[in-house]
Design an enzyme around this catalytic site. Sequence first.
Site, PDB file in Angstrom:
ATOM      1  N   GLU A 135     -30.323   5.573 -15.332  1.00 38.65           N
ATOM      2  CA  GLU A 135     -31.233   4.659 -15.211  1.00 38.65           C
ATOM      3  C   GLU A 135     -32.577   4.614 -14.264  1.00 38.65           C
ATOM      4  O   GLU A 135     -33.740   4.563 -14.639  1.00 38.65           O
ATOM      5  CB  GLU A 135     -30.649   3.271 -15.378  1.00 38.65           C
ATOM      6  CG  GLU A 135     -31.616   2.167 -15.729  1.00 38.65           C
ATOM      7  CD  GLU A 135     -31.973   2.040 -16.905  1.00 38.65           C
ATOM      8  OE1 GLU A 135     -31.478   2.091 -17.746  1.00 38.65           O
ATOM      9  OE2 GLU A 135     -33.169   2.444 -17.008  1.00 38.65           O
ATOM     10  N   ILE A 142     -37.308  -0.729 -13.865  1.00 36.90           N
ATOM     11  CA  ILE A 142     -37.384  -1.105 -14.914  1.00 36.90           C
ATOM     12  C   ILE A 142     -36.195  -0.373 -15.883  1.00 36.90           C
ATOM     13  O   ILE A 142     -35.818   0.588 -16.036  1.00 36.90           O
ATOM     14  CB  ILE A 142     -38.866  -0.566 -15.633  1.00 36.90           C
ATOM     15  CG1 ILE A 142     -39.941  -1.033 -14.992  1.00 36.90           C
ATOM     16  CG2 ILE A 142     -38.913  -1.194 -17.154  1.00 36.90           C
ATOM     17  CD1 ILE A 142     -41.206  -0.659 -15.293  1.00 36.90           C
ATOM     18  N   GLY A 193     -47.738   4.797   2.930  1.00 39.75           N
ATOM     19  CA  GLY A 193     -46.303   5.336   2.272  1.00 39.75           C
ATOM     20  C   GLY A 193     -46.268   5.170   0.587  1.00 39.75           C
ATOM     21  O   GLY A 193     -45.216   5.403   0.001  1.00 39.75           O
ATOM     22  N   GLU A 196     -46.834  10.742  -1.179  1.00 41.33           N
ATOM     23  CA  GLU A 196     -45.995  11.770  -0.169  1.00 41.33           C
ATOM     24  C   GLU A 196     -47.061  12.508   0.714  1.00 41.33           C
ATOM     25  O   GLU A 196     -48.265  12.628   0.134  1.00 41.33           O
ATOM     26  CB  GLU A 196     -45.197  12.646  -1.046  1.00 41.33           C
ATOM     27  CG  GLU A 196     -44.362  12.066  -2.073  1.00 41.33           C
ATOM     28  CD  GLU A 196     -43.061  11.565  -1.083  1.00 41.33           C
ATOM     29  OE1 GLU A 196     -42.455  12.271  -0.207  1.00 41.33           O
ATOM     30  OE2 GLU A 196     -42.382  10.837  -1.952  1.00 41.33           O
ATOM     31  N   ASP A 207     -44.534  14.661 -11.684  1.00 42.47           N
ATOM     32  CA  ASP A 207     -43.450  13.487 -11.635  1.00 42.47           C
ATOM     33  C   ASP A 207     -43.547  12.665 -13.238  1.00 42.47           C
ATOM     34  O   ASP A 207     -42.321  12.513 -13.724  1.00 42.47           O
ATOM     35  CB  ASP A 207     -43.738  12.764 -10.589  1.00 42.47           C
ATOM     36  CG  ASP A 207     -42.682  11.524 -10.282  1.00 42.47           C
ATOM     37  OD1 ASP A 207     -41.648  11.655 -10.269  1.00 42.47           O
ATOM     38  OD2 ASP A 207     -43.128  10.383 -10.827  1.00 42.47           O
ATOM     39  N   LYS A 211     -40.266  12.252 -16.309  1.00 41.22           N
ATOM     40  CA  LYS A 211     -39.987  10.929 -16.897  1.00 41.22           C
ATOM     41  C   LYS A 211     -40.140  11.048 -18.239  1.00 41.22           C
ATOM     42  O   LYS A 211     -39.192  10.435 -19.034  1.00 41.22           O
ATOM     43  CB  LYS A 211     -40.680   9.699 -16.044  1.00 41.22           C
ATOM     44  CG  LYS A 211     -40.005   9.697 -14.567  1.00 41.22           C
ATOM     45  CD  LYS A 211     -41.133   8.844 -13.997  1.00 41.22           C
ATOM     46  CE  LYS A 211     -40.869   8.767 -12.475  1.00 41.22           C
ATOM     47  NZ  LYS A 211     -41.976   8.071 -11.571  1.00 41.22           N
ATOM     48  N   GLY A 308     -39.354   2.311  -4.913  1.00 41.10           N
ATOM     49  CA  GLY A 308     -38.984   1.739  -3.968  1.00 41.10           C
ATOM     50  C   GLY A 308     -37.616   1.519  -3.863  1.00 41.10           C
ATOM     51  O   GLY A 308     -36.782   1.530  -4.620  1.00 41.10           O
TER      52      GLY A 308
HETATM   53  N1  LIG Z   1     -37.913   6.526  -3.570  1.00 40.68           N
HETATM   54  C1  LIG Z   1     -38.034   6.241  -4.629  1.00 40.68           C
HETATM   55  O1  LIG Z   1     -38.740   5.122  -4.959  1.00 40.68           O
HETATM   56  C2  LIG Z   1     -37.620   6.715  -6.102  1.00 40.68           C
HETATM   57  C3  LIG Z   1     -37.552   6.123  -7.093  1.00 40.68           C
HETATM   58  C4  LIG Z   1     -36.984   6.465  -8.208  1.00 40.68           C
HETATM   59  C5  LIG Z   1     -36.198   7.631  -8.089  1.00 40.68           C
HETATM   60  N2  LIG Z   1     -36.186   8.365  -6.815  1.00 40.68           N
HETATM   61  C6  LIG Z   1     -35.220   9.578  -6.853  1.00 40.68           C
HETATM   62  O2  LIG Z   1     -34.206   9.358  -6.122  1.00 40.68           O
HETATM   63  C7  LIG Z   1     -33.802  10.559  -5.384  1.00 40.68           C
HETATM   64  C8  LIG Z   1     -33.681  10.253  -4.186  1.00 40.68           C
HETATM   65  O3  LIG Z   1     -35.062   9.761  -3.554  1.00 40.68           O
HETATM   66  P1  LIG Z   1     -35.382   9.110  -2.062  1.00 40.68           P
HETATM   67  O4  LIG Z   1     -36.917   8.698  -2.084  1.00 40.68           O
HETATM   68  O5  LIG Z   1     -34.273   8.486  -1.750  1.00 40.68           O
HETATM   69  O6  LIG Z   1     -35.324  10.470  -1.299  1.00 40.68           O
HETATM   70  P2  LIG Z   1     -35.372  10.509   0.514  1.00 40.68           P
HETATM   71  O7  LIG Z   1     -35.832   9.259   1.035  1.00 40.68           O
HETATM   72  O8  LIG Z   1     -35.890  11.818   0.729  1.00 40.68           O
HETATM   73  O9  LIG Z   1     -33.595  10.862   0.533  1.00 40.68           O
HETATM   74  C9  LIG Z   1     -33.014  11.733   0.396  1.00 40.68           C
HETATM   75  C10 LIG Z   1     -31.583  11.632   1.005  1.00 40.68           C
HETATM   76  O10 LIG Z   1     -30.922  13.035   0.725  1.00 40.68           O
HETATM   77  C11 LIG Z   1     -30.380  13.477   1.900  1.00 40.68           C
HETATM   78  N3  LIG Z   1     -30.178  15.115   1.827  1.00 40.68           N
HETATM   79  C12 LIG Z   1     -31.140  15.930   1.833  1.00 40.68           C
HETATM   80  N4  LIG Z   1     -30.620  17.195   1.882  1.00 40.68           N
HETATM   81  C13 LIG Z   1     -29.232  16.944   1.916  1.00 40.68           C
HETATM   82  C14 LIG Z   1     -28.026  17.614   1.716  1.00 40.68           C
HETATM   83  N5  LIG Z   1     -28.428  19.038   1.696  1.00 40.68           N
HETATM   84  N6  LIG Z   1     -27.002  17.015   1.659  1.00 40.68           N
HETATM   85  C15 LIG Z   1     -26.685  15.828   1.776  1.00 40.68           C
HETATM   86  N7  LIG Z   1     -27.776  15.027   1.786  1.00 40.68           N
HETATM   87  C16 LIG Z   1     -29.134  15.505   1.722  1.00 40.68           C
HETATM   88  C17 LIG Z   1     -31.329  13.047   3.181  1.00 40.68           C
HETATM   89  O11 LIG Z   1     -30.612  12.984   4.237  1.00 40.68           O
HETATM   90  P3  LIG Z   1     -31.235  12.669   5.745  1.00 40.68           P
HETATM   91  O12 LIG Z   1     -31.381  11.216   5.318  1.00 40.68           O
HETATM   92  O13 LIG Z   1     -30.058  12.718   6.669  1.00 40.68           O
HETATM   93  O14 LIG Z   1     -32.334  13.331   5.925  1.00 40.68           O
HETATM   94  C18 LIG Z   1     -31.673  11.687   2.482  1.00 40.68           C
HETATM   95  O15 LIG Z   1     -30.931  10.662   3.043  1.00 40.68           O
HETATM   96  C19 LIG Z   1     -34.760  11.625  -5.936  1.00 40.68           C
HETATM   97  O16 LIG Z   1     -34.080  12.249  -6.907  1.00 40.68           O
HETATM   98  C20 LIG Z   1     -35.827  10.796  -6.342  1.00 40.68           C
HETATM   99  O17 LIG Z   1     -36.955  11.416  -7.293  1.00 40.68           O
HETATM  100  C21 LIG Z   1     -36.804   7.931  -5.849  1.00 40.68           C
END
Ligand SMILES: NC(=O)c1ccc[n+]([C@@H]2O[C@H](COP(=O)([O-])OP(=O)(O)OC[C@H]3O[C@@H](n4cnc5c(N)ncnc54)[C@H](OP(=O)(O)O)[C@@H]3O)[C@@H](O)[C@H]2O)c1
Length: 434
Positions: A135, A142, A193, A196, A207, A211, A308
Amino acid sequence: MNPPLKPPLKLGIAGLGTVGAGTLQLLDRQADVIAARAGRRIIVAAVSARDRRRDRGVDLSAVRWYDDAAVLAADPEIDVVVELIGGADGIALTVVETALAHNKHVVTANKALMARHGTRLAEMAEAAGVALAFEASVAGGIPVIKTLREGLSGNRFSRLYGILNGTCNYILTTMRESGREFGEVLAEAQKLGYAEADPSFDIDGVDAAHKLTILASVAFGRPVDFDGVYIEGIRHISRLDIDFAEELGYRIKLLGIARLTEDGLEQRVHPCMVKRDTPIAAVEGVFNAVVAEGDFVGRVVLQGRGAGAFPTASAVAADLVDIAAGRVVATFGVPGAALQPIAGAPMERHHGAYYIRLMVVDQPGVIAEIAAALRDQSVSMESMIQRGRAPGEAVPIVLTTHVTVEASMRRALEAIGRLDTVLEAPRMIRIEDF
Ligand SMILES: NC(=O)c1ccc[n+]([C@@H]2O[C@H](COP(=O)([O-])OP(=O)(O)OC[C@H]3O[C@@H](n4cnc5c(N)ncnc54)[C@H](OP(=O)(O)O)[C@@H]3O)[C@@H](O)[C@H]2O)c1
């Protein structure tokens, strides 16, 4: 007396960044309401990230730590692996495959992974009799997957479209409101923020295409086909186009659109002109929206925060509650064997109206040359605006067309671009009729 709760559902969370930390906080703060709804508690048994010392906002001292997320995915104590690392391949894919191979449920927010490997992973989940829930991968908070797959399961869909990238919507909204150009607004979005450091995945439409791929599979019951998506981003949108759009009664939005046509399924992501009085035009800033058109329900509009920490955690939690309560449904709404490939409709065959902006030398005969190029391709003009008079200098000319075929439009634009009086490559934005 309340009935005794079932044994807790044990999670292993791989990735503790924006979404991972948000999920930890939600599970902590909402533990009681979640337990009541799921009929059992949901507890975090293990976690993995890169940096063990970083503060994640909740106490993890009693939680098992894994340096290697793939090892976490095979932990026999864990019922559900929550993949929140990101990336279509690499460690995220390994984590999900390992979890499914060990018959563990998987919850992921990873659209790149699902858009690329969703069909195969769904088959693995089906064979293992576990959930592959995603989801959070589309439109953040959403609940669009559940709405399409379950809430609207009595419908056939003809069209589905949405604002699927908050960064682009923020940039386009801010350009219009502030009168600034793309580059300046992008730099500000990066500072805030909302974008990226490397914004290309967002602003080049990739992106949103991930989706859209996922939504098209859920809505149309077909295998994921990311390579079949036509993608155009927003880098070329200028302030001038935004002003002209306003003058013509439109807003410019980056949309993802999946539509069944006589030529097959269109999957496209590109900037669109949409009438100002449509619901999608009113979705501004970082908000996302999805509009589904079903044959029995009519038009359904969903809107909310598409990214977020907390909105995305909200979606992750919903998947977890379903799994804890024993509600496991086919990943894309139908069993893998029932997914039907639908031929992709080539973009050249797309039928639609177009907005064209040209920078021309202001001299007699220019309009006649442009009109001739359009006529030669049977493109019929609907309206034209010529801004200002500056004999011998560059002036913009904007025209809109009636519905025409994309291939004809492109040929006409090539001919127009070759005219000596046309100073820049013509700008073209598709007009969507909603
Ligand atoms: N951000 C959003 O608003 C959002 C919304 C919808 C979907 N998503 C999706 O959710 C996922 C995560 O996004 P995010 O924004 O949370 O990313 P993020 O803030 O960059 O977090 C990535 C996490 O993965 C960890 N990581 C990286 N390499 C790793 C490895 N080899 N082994 C274990 N952990 C590892 C990082 O560790 P460290 O913290 O120690 O560096 C960090 O905690 C992505 O698929 C993204 O597309 C994000």
